[in-house]
Design an enzyme around this catalytic site. Sequence first.
Site, PDB file in Angstrom:
ATOM      1  CB  SER A   1      33.282 -13.828  28.843  1.00 48.56           C
ATOM      2  OG  SER A   1      33.415 -14.584  27.568  1.00 48.56           O
TER       3      SER A   1
ATOM      4  CD  GLU B   1      38.713 -28.251  25.976  1.00 48.66           C
ATOM      5  OE1 GLU B   1      39.936 -28.517  25.984  1.00 48.66           O
ATOM      6  OE2 GLU B   1      38.503 -26.864  25.767  1.00 48.66           O
TER       7      GLU B   1
ATOM      8  CD  GLU C   1      33.791 -14.344  19.650  1.00 46.36           C
ATOM      9  OE1 GLU C   1      34.580 -14.072  20.469  1.00 46.36           O
ATOM     10  OE2 GLU C   1      32.497 -15.006  19.944  1.00 46.36           O
TER      11      GLU C   1
ATOM     12  CD  GLN D   1      31.527 -10.943  21.268  1.00 39.48           C
ATOM     13  OE1 GLN D   1      32.085 -10.919  20.368  1.00 39.48           O
ATOM     14  NE2 GLN D   1      31.479 -12.196  22.021  1.00 39.48           N
TER      15      GLN D   1
ATOM     16  CB  SER E   1      39.148  -8.167  22.246  1.00 43.77           C
ATOM     17  OG  SER E   1      39.410  -9.500  22.720  1.00 43.77           O
TER      18      SER E   1
END
Length: 330
Positions: A53, A294, A168, A50, A85
């Site tokens: 990011s 968060e 995910e 994936q 990953s």
Amino acid sequence: MVESAPYVLPNRVLSIGLGMCGPTILECGRPDQRQRYLRPLLRGEEAWAQLFSEPGAGSDLGSLSTKAVDEGDTWVVTGQKVWSSGAHYADFGMLLARAGPVEGGHGGFSMFVLDMRAPGVEVRPLREMTGESRFNEVFLDQVRIPHDAVIGAVGAGWAVAMTTLTSERYTIAGTGFAARAGQVDHLIALAAERGVSDDPLVRQRLADLWIKEKLLGMMMRRATDSVLAGRRAGPEGSLAKLMTSRLMRELASCGLQMAGPASIAWDTATPAAGLLAKRVEIVVGLSIAGGTDEILLNTVGERVLGLPREPRISPAQAVKGLEGEGPVVK
């Protein structure tokens, strides 16, 4: 993932594809894409990564800078991804890039299937403090991607990405739950070995962990039953992933406290202590993967509990705040 759960299989290299990319193609892909990619994935013939990011865009995916330019016969992609990953062994990657018309704050993104062996793709593994290299940097230098590799509509990649992220969080919670199987029992045995089984504070902590593990197991079974019944995975996955990361930290902390120095300094005669040390190192990343704790608290509050959205400011408003003019909260 559900079908393979009762069996001991090498699913780690396939977890990204089975838990995230496969469900996205199933829901958002064209029939020819489902035909091409799902069967090899289920047979374990192709692995996926994936690619979301970036160094400047982690939890805030809206800040992605990787660009895909339409040059007529192909898309040409340039940019960098990080924390990917399994990218070092993946055959394909699900790539989110800025492309297409911009409509709204999260417009202008498209989702692509990327051949990880295409010219211009460079994968650099990142070494962790565990000694492993599960995450990677991925550099994209003028990588050509065919037009039929777009998943969903051009410019509608954000909606596709949300489908992936929902899957995910369920996947991380599910695999984390499976990896945690028996850990409370291990801690109970460790308490007996260390002679603290009769300590009321230790007993209370172990009971609390046992209850939380059972509750999370019930939540995961409920989520699995919902998916098997044909219902779309919802924001409850954020709650399950949040519970998983917190419970993993508590389990590691409890073991660390009972094992003492043996949890971080061991020899080959005590492999169990080494396993505990590795878990202590791994749980830090679990609070980041799939969305930080968060961010997940915001998701649960807004989409599960129906609380008001957290105030948000644009980059331009933030700059005004730094210049002393004060940001305008919307």
